[in-house]
Design an enzyme around this catalytic site. Sequence first.
Site, PDB file in Angstrom:
ATOM      1  N   ARG A  30       6.341  60.795   7.052  1.00  0.00           N
ATOM      2  CA  ARG A  30       5.292  60.657   6.040  1.00  0.00           C
ATOM      3  C   ARG A  30       5.649  59.545   5.047  1.00  0.00           C
ATOM      4  NH1 ARG A  30       2.025  64.593   7.360  1.00  0.00           N
ATOM      5  NH2 ARG A  30       2.959  66.474   8.231  1.00  0.00           N
ATOM      6  N   ILE A  32       6.093  57.717   1.673  1.00  0.00           N
ATOM      7  CA  ILE A  32       6.556  58.256   0.390  1.00  0.00           C
ATOM      8  C   ILE A  32       5.482  58.108  -0.698  1.00  0.00           C
ATOM      9  CG2 ILE A  32       7.619  56.157  -0.577  1.00  0.00           C
ATOM     10  CD1 ILE A  32      10.118  57.919  -1.177  1.00  0.00           C
ATOM     11  N   VAL A  97       8.110  46.184   3.974  1.00  0.00           N
ATOM     12  CA  VAL A  97       9.289  46.568   4.756  1.00  0.00           C
ATOM     13  C   VAL A  97       9.237  45.770   6.054  1.00  0.00           C
ATOM     14  CG1 VAL A  97      10.511  48.434   5.918  1.00  0.00           C
ATOM     15  CG2 VAL A  97       9.345  48.878   3.745  1.00  0.00           C
ATOM     16  N   HIS A 101       6.175  48.754  11.500  1.00  0.00           N
ATOM     17  CA  HIS A 101       5.712  50.133  11.327  1.00  0.00           C
ATOM     18  C   HIS A 101       4.197  50.140  11.415  1.00  0.00           C
ATOM     19  CE1 HIS A 101       6.212  48.132   7.441  1.00  0.00           C
ATOM     20  NE2 HIS A 101       5.155  48.795   7.019  1.00  0.00           N
ATOM     21  N   HIS A 103       0.994  52.167  10.230  1.00  0.00           N
ATOM     22  CA  HIS A 103       0.460  53.206   9.345  1.00  0.00           C
ATOM     23  C   HIS A 103      -0.611  53.977  10.109  1.00  0.00           C
ATOM     24  CE1 HIS A 103       1.831  51.250   5.437  1.00  0.00           C
ATOM     25  NE2 HIS A 103       1.871  50.197   6.235  1.00  0.00           N
TER      26      HIS A 103
HETATM   27  P1  5GP Z   1       4.053  47.958   4.183  1.00  0.00           P
HETATM   28  O1  5GP Z   1       3.707  47.687   2.737  1.00  0.00           O
HETATM   29  O2  5GP Z   1       5.280  47.178   4.590  1.00  0.00           O
HETATM   30  O3  5GP Z   1       2.916  47.801   5.122  1.00  0.00           O
HETATM   31  O4  5GP Z   1       4.411  49.510   4.251  1.00  0.00           O
HETATM   32  C1  5GP Z   1       5.624  50.021   3.820  1.00  0.00           C
HETATM   33  C2  5GP Z   1       5.373  51.476   3.489  1.00  0.00           C
HETATM   34  O5  5GP Z   1       6.616  52.125   3.371  1.00  0.00           O
HETATM   35  C3  5GP Z   1       4.631  51.678   2.164  1.00  0.00           C
HETATM   36  O6  5GP Z   1       3.406  52.352   2.397  1.00  0.00           O
HETATM   37  C4  5GP Z   1       5.605  52.490   1.327  1.00  0.00           C
HETATM   38  O7  5GP Z   1       4.976  53.482   0.530  1.00  0.00           O
HETATM   39  C5  5GP Z   1       6.522  53.102   2.375  1.00  0.00           C
HETATM   40  N1  5GP Z   1       7.870  53.360   1.928  1.00  0.00           N
HETATM   41  C6  5GP Z   1       8.651  52.531   1.189  1.00  0.00           C
HETATM   42  N2  5GP Z   1       9.854  53.084   0.976  1.00  0.00           N
HETATM   43  C7  5GP Z   1       9.829  54.305   1.593  1.00  0.00           C
HETATM   44  C8  5GP Z   1      10.801  55.347   1.733  1.00  0.00           C
HETATM   45  O8  5GP Z   1      11.936  55.270   1.253  1.00  0.00           O
HETATM   46  N3  5GP Z   1      10.427  56.446   2.427  1.00  0.00           N
HETATM   47  C9  5GP Z   1       9.175  56.558   2.987  1.00  0.00           C
HETATM   48  N4  5GP Z   1       8.916  57.683   3.648  1.00  0.00           N
HETATM   49  N5  5GP Z   1       8.252  55.591   2.884  1.00  0.00           N
HETATM   50  C10 5GP Z   1       8.569  54.481   2.201  1.00  0.00           C
END
Ligand code: 5GP
Length: 115
Positions: A30, A32, A97, A101, A103
């Site tokens: 899930r 965060i 990140v 990944h 979503h």
């Molecule tokens: P991006 O912005 O790269 O598409 O998505 C990265 C996602 O990782 C974000 O939705 C953010 O909330 C989630 N995220 C960042 N750090 C953590 C963490 O330590 N644990 C979890 N479960 N999600 C994280």
Amino acid sequence: MNSDCLFCAIAAGDIPADIVHRDDRVIAFRDIDPKAPVHVLVVPTAHHATAADMGTADPELSGRVLAVAGEVAAAEGIAESGYRIVANTGDAAGQTVHHVHVHVLGGRDLTWPPG
Ligand code: 5GP
Ligand code: ZN
């Protein structure tokens, strides 16, 4: 394993997460900071920076990630109502990140186009 990578650390079990799926190549946990009632991240344990990089390097793994996304949607009860899968790629798309990944977002009406 990239020692500076948050999702490598989660995959290795070094940082805790609310894990909903784990197999030999893919984990899902899930988010965060959820943006919808269901917000799960589907992540290959191997480090690839982007979905495109993974698709080039390991097409079979890309298929596994998408299959798990569908399994997660079904398990979370949003397969019938509909859901969105998103792979933000690069700075302009808001990728924060740099370990690929997907979503899985659902449980509410999702507007289009996205912001
Ligand atoms: P991006 O912005 O790269 O598409 O998505 C990265 C996602 O990782 C974000 O939705 C953010 O909330 C989630 N995220 C960042 N750090 C953590 C963490 O330590 N644990 C979890 N479960 N999600 C994280
Ligand atoms: Zn990584």
